[in-house]
Write a protein that holds these residues in place. Structure first.
Motif, mmCIF file in Angstrom:
data_model
loop_
_atom_site.group_PDB
_atom_site.id
_atom_site.type_symbol
_atom_site.label_atom_id
_atom_site.label_comp_id
_atom_site.label_asym_id
_atom_site.label_seq_id
_atom_site.Cartn_x
_atom_site.Cartn_y
_atom_site.Cartn_z
ATOM 1 N N LYS A 24 0.809 -1.219 0.000
ATOM 2 C CA LYS A 24 0.000 0.000 0.000
ATOM 3 C C LYS A 24 0.843 1.272 0.000
ATOM 4 N N THR A 25 2.133 1.146 -0.251
ATOM 5 C CA THR A 25 2.977 2.339 -0.289
ATOM 6 C C THR A 25 2.682 3.155 -1.543
ATOM 7 N N ALA A 26 2.899 4.455 -1.437
ATOM 8 C CA ALA A 26 2.654 5.355 -2.569
ATOM 9 C C ALA A 26 3.655 5.082 -3.680
ATOM 10 N N GLU A 27 3.218 5.320 -4.896
ATOM 11 C CA GLU A 27 4.106 5.185 -6.049
ATOM 12 C C GLU A 27 5.204 6.244 -5.968
ATOM 13 N N VAL A 28 6.377 5.888 -6.428
ATOM 14 C CA VAL A 28 7.509 6.806 -6.448
ATOM 15 C C VAL A 28 7.593 7.438 -7.839
ATOM 16 N N ASP A 29 7.748 8.743 -7.872
ATOM 17 C CA ASP A 29 7.906 9.445 -9.147
ATOM 18 C C ASP A 29 9.373 9.372 -9.542
ATOM 19 N N VAL A 30 9.713 8.394 -10.383
ATOM 20 C CA VAL A 30 11.103 8.198 -10.780
ATOM 21 C C VAL A 30 11.519 9.137 -11.905
ATOM 22 N N SER A 31 10.594 9.961 -12.396
ATOM 23 C CA SER A 31 10.948 10.909 -13.453
ATOM 24 C C SER A 31 11.633 12.156 -12.879
ATOM 25 N N LYS A 32 11.483 12.389 -11.570
ATOM 26 C CA LYS A 32 12.120 13.550 -10.942
ATOM 27 C C LYS A 32 13.591 13.267 -10.670
ATOM 28 N N PRO A 33 14.429 14.286 -10.750
ATOM 29 C CA PRO A 33 15.834 14.108 -10.382
ATOM 30 C C PRO A 33 15.944 13.725 -8.905
ATOM 31 N N LEU A 34 16.982 12.969 -8.546
ATOM 32 C CA LEU A 34 17.165 12.559 -7.156
ATOM 33 C C LEU A 34 17.238 13.751 -6.216
ATOM 34 N N SER A 35 17.788 14.862 -6.678
ATOM 35 C CA SER A 35 17.907 16.045 -5.826
ATOM 36 C C SER A 35 16.548 16.619 -5.433
ATOM 37 N N GLU A 36 15.509 16.290 -6.199
ATOM 38 C CA GLU A 36 14.158 16.783 -5.914
ATOM 39 C C GLU A 36 13.282 15.732 -5.256
ATOM 40 N N SER A 37 13.811 14.532 -5.039
ATOM 41 C CA SER A 37 13.032 13.448 -4.454
ATOM 42 C C SER A 37 13.296 13.345 -2.964
ATOM 43 N N ARG A 38 12.292 12.880 -2.249
ATOM 44 C CA ARG A 38 12.507 12.645 -0.821
ATOM 45 C C ARG A 38 13.107 11.252 -0.651
ATOM 46 N N ALA A 39 13.817 11.058 0.427
ATOM 47 C CA ALA A 39 14.472 9.780 0.683
ATOM 48 C C ALA A 39 13.437 8.703 0.996
ATOM 49 N N GLY A 40 13.734 7.492 0.575
ATOM 50 C CA GLY A 40 12.884 6.352 0.909
ATOM 51 C C GLY A 40 11.955 5.940 -0.210
ATOM 52 N N GLY A 41 11.698 4.633 -0.263
ATOM 53 C CA GLY A 41 10.715 4.112 -1.193
ATOM 54 C C GLY A 41 11.258 3.528 -2.481
ATOM 55 N N LEU A 42 12.502 3.823 -2.823
ATOM 56 C CA LEU A 42 13.021 3.331 -4.097
ATOM 57 C C LEU A 42 13.230 1.818 -4.086
ATOM 58 N N GLY A 43 13.621 1.253 -2.966
ATOM 59 C CA GLY A 43 13.803 -0.196 -2.886
ATOM 60 C C GLY A 43 12.481 -0.932 -3.072
ATOM 61 N N ILE A 44 11.441 -0.448 -2.425
ATOM 62 C CA ILE A 44 10.105 -1.049 -2.572
ATOM 63 C C ILE A 44 9.636 -0.887 -4.010
ATOM 64 N N HIS A 45 9.867 0.272 -4.590
ATOM 65 C CA HIS A 45 9.496 0.522 -5.992
ATOM 66 C C HIS A 45 10.181 -0.491 -6.914
ATOM 67 N N LEU A 46 11.473 -0.714 -6.689
ATOM 68 C CA LEU A 46 12.238 -1.653 -7.511
ATOM 69 C C LEU A 46 11.674 -3.067 -7.401
ATOM 70 N N ILE A 47 11.396 -3.509 -6.193
ATOM 71 C CA ILE A 47 10.829 -4.852 -5.987
ATOM 72 C C ILE A 47 9.478 -4.968 -6.690
ATOM 73 N N LYS A 48 8.617 -3.965 -6.529
ATOM 74 C CA LYS A 48 7.296 -4.003 -7.171
ATOM 75 C C LYS A 48 7.409 -4.109 -8.690
#
Length: 73
Positions: A24-48
């Motif tokens: 139920k985690t929110a989708e991560v907007d991977v189109s944004k540069p890392l400098s504009e993204s908040r930390a967390g969620g990329l590992g779950i995004h990758l697994i999904k």
């Protein structure tokens, strides 16, 4: 780890944990540069993105996550 027909299932069990349903985690907007993204969620995004199905169960402070990948014949 279990294989049934063309499905590979990997089940992870963690004990004495708080309830955190990663399905139920929110989708991560991977189109944004890392400098504009908040930390967390990329590992779950990758697994999904790598699995075909993700199941979650929680009871008695035990978390069971099952990752299912459909294999080609």
């Amino acid at each position: 780890i279990d294989r049934s027909n063309n499905d590979l299932a990997v089940t992870l069990i963690d004990t004495d944990v708080e309830d955190f349903d990663l399905t139920k985690t929110a989708e991560v907007d991977v189109s944004k540069p890392l400098s504009e993204s908040r930390a967390g969620g990329l590992g779950i995004h990758l697994i999904k993105k790598m699995v075909d199905r993700l199941d979650f169960e929680y009871a008695d402070r035990q978390c069971r996550i099952t990752l299912i990948k459909h294999l080609e014949q």
